[in-house]
Design a protein around this motif. Structure first.
Motif, PDB file in Angstrom:
ATOM      1  N   ARG A 115      35.672  41.745  46.691  1.00 49.41           N
ATOM      2  CA  ARG A 115      36.092  42.850  46.884  1.00 49.41           C
ATOM      3  C   ARG A 115      35.227  43.578  46.687  1.00 49.41           C
ATOM      4  O   ARG A 115      34.761  45.069  47.420  1.00 49.41           O
ATOM      5  CB  ARG A 115      36.602  42.947  46.109  1.00 49.41           C
ATOM      6  CG  ARG A 115      38.341  42.415  46.351  1.00 49.41           C
ATOM      7  CD  ARG A 115      39.565  41.757  45.162  1.00 49.41           C
ATOM      8  NE  ARG A 115      40.109  42.818  44.638  1.00 49.41           N
ATOM      9  CZ  ARG A 115      40.597  43.123  43.660  1.00 49.41           C
ATOM     10  NH1 ARG A 115      41.020  42.602  43.095  1.00 49.41           N
ATOM     11  NH2 ARG A 115      41.194  44.428  43.561  1.00 49.41           N
TER      12      ARG A 115
ATOM     13  N   CYS B  19      42.596  51.023  38.567  1.00 49.47           N
ATOM     14  CA  CYS B  19      42.965  49.894  37.727  1.00 49.47           C
ATOM     15  C   CYS B  19      41.949  48.777  36.828  1.00 49.47           C
ATOM     16  O   CYS B  19      40.779  48.401  37.569  1.00 49.47           O
ATOM     17  CB  CYS B  19      43.244  48.731  38.478  1.00 49.47           C
ATOM     18  SG  CYS B  19      43.329  47.180  38.268  1.00 49.47           S
TER      19      CYS B  19
ATOM     20  N   TYR C   3      41.373  46.338  35.721  1.00 49.95           N
ATOM     21  CA  TYR C   3      41.181  44.711  36.025  1.00 49.95           C
ATOM     22  C   TYR C   3      39.873  44.814  37.450  1.00 49.95           C
ATOM     23  O   TYR C   3      38.929  44.155  37.355  1.00 49.95           O
ATOM     24  CB  TYR C   3      41.984  43.726  36.266  1.00 49.95           C
ATOM     25  CG  TYR C   3      42.997  43.396  36.088  1.00 49.95           C
ATOM     26  CD1 TYR C   3      42.716  43.160  34.084  1.00 49.95           C
ATOM     27  CD2 TYR C   3      43.956  42.766  35.948  1.00 49.95           C
ATOM     28  CE1 TYR C   3      43.535  42.478  32.796  1.00 49.95           C
ATOM     29  CE2 TYR C   3      45.196  42.369  34.733  1.00 49.95           C
ATOM     30  CZ  TYR C   3      44.742  42.297  33.653  1.00 49.95           C
ATOM     31  OH  TYR C   3      45.835  41.760  33.047  1.00 49.95           O
TER      32      TYR C   3
HETATM   33 ZN   LIG Z   1      42.726  46.459  40.761  1.00 50.11          ZN
END
Ligand SMILES: [Zn+2]
Length: 289
Positions: free
Chosen positions: A218, A107, A109
């Protein structure tokens, strides 16, 4: 994070492909779903044109919802989207392919999780006419997709980076601070634009994107895995060379990695800080390497 290319084929072709993939259901009573969405797709043609022109001119922020749908029509439109159906898997595969048979499965993002959904850049709840507009769909992980929810723009500023349209800078904006305290690495990520080389409107969007997707936290959560891999690889090379030489080869491989994944990939930022900062050397000293 890297830029990906949007679908090159005409957007309306994709809409037609999705509509024609819908089958009439057994025991369905007229008006049939397929016929209803064929009629709706005709109504949406002008909106598709508006999106395509705005996309070309990079003026998506000016696009407004132009069609008022009944709640039944909106439901019909939202039901057009189905990530696991053939047209969407085909679309995703086209978007993630890169030159030389490379594919991007992470991903973009977050650069952490695997891709397992398509995000609606302009949220489908507020812009149902773009629910299957191919340039409004971006392959992401479901964690990012759920953090993104129906956020899109606030006071004319984008809440998220659009990896089709926001040209990602070759300047570093993600930084890591690492301390080695009480036998543990304490890692903090932060964003910065120290020399103001990134235009302020873009840096605002970068800050929104990282805050909305909780990326700094994260990254910290992921960093222990990265440090442990880095430690193993340095320890391996210490059998044949000095710490300085081992760190030099690590730097060289990070530089190669930057050419592929850009200058702000959190793993590279973290490993570079381990190479250049004091924390890893302190750890090596304490551990007797
Ligand atoms: Zn992501």
């Amino acid at each position: 994070m890297i830029n990906l290319n949007p679908l090159q084929d005409p957007s309306v072709e994709f809409l037609n492909e999705v509509v024609s993939s819908k089958k009439k259901k057994k025991n369905e009573i007229p008006p049939f779903y397929k016929d209803r969405v064929i009629a709706l797709s005709q109504i949406m043609l002008p909106a598709y044109q508006v999106y395509d022109v705005a996309f070309l001119q990079n003026t998506l922020h000016r696009v407004t919802a132009s069609i008022t749908f009944t709640s039944n029509q909106k439901n019909d439109l939202l039901n057009l989207y189905n990530y696991s159906s053939k047209p969407f898997i085909k679309l995703k595969n086209k978007i993630i392919s890169r030159p030389n048979n490379h594919e991007v499965h992470t991903c973009q993002y977050c650069t952490i999780n695997s891709i397992n959904t398509l995000d609606h850049i302009m949220p489908k709840e507020n812009y149902p006419e773009f629910v299957v507009h191919p340039k409004n769909l971006f392959p992401t992980c479901s964690q990012c997709n759920s953090y993104k929810s129906t956020k899109w723009m606030t006071n004319g500023v984008f809440e998220f980076l659009n990896p089709y349209l926001h040209y990602l800078p070759n300047e570093q904006f993600l930084f890591a601070n690492i301390n080695y305290v009480n036998d543990t690495f304490d890692v903090r990520f932060y964003l910065g634009n120290p020399n103001h080389l990134i235009p302020s409107y873009l840096f605002d969007v970068i800050q929104n994107h990282y805050r909305n997707l909780h990326l700094l936290e994260r990254f910290t959560n992921e960093s222990y895995k990265v440090i442990s891999e880095f430690d193993n690889s340095i320890q391996g090379s210490l059998t044949t060379q000095s710490l300085d030489n081992s760190l030099n080869s690590a730097r060289a491989s990070i530089r190669l990695n930057q050419a592929t994944f850009g200058f702000n990939q959190f793993e590279n930022i973290l490993k570079l800080e381990l190479c250049n900062g004091l924390a890893f050397r302190q750890y090596c000293q304490v551990s007797g390497y």
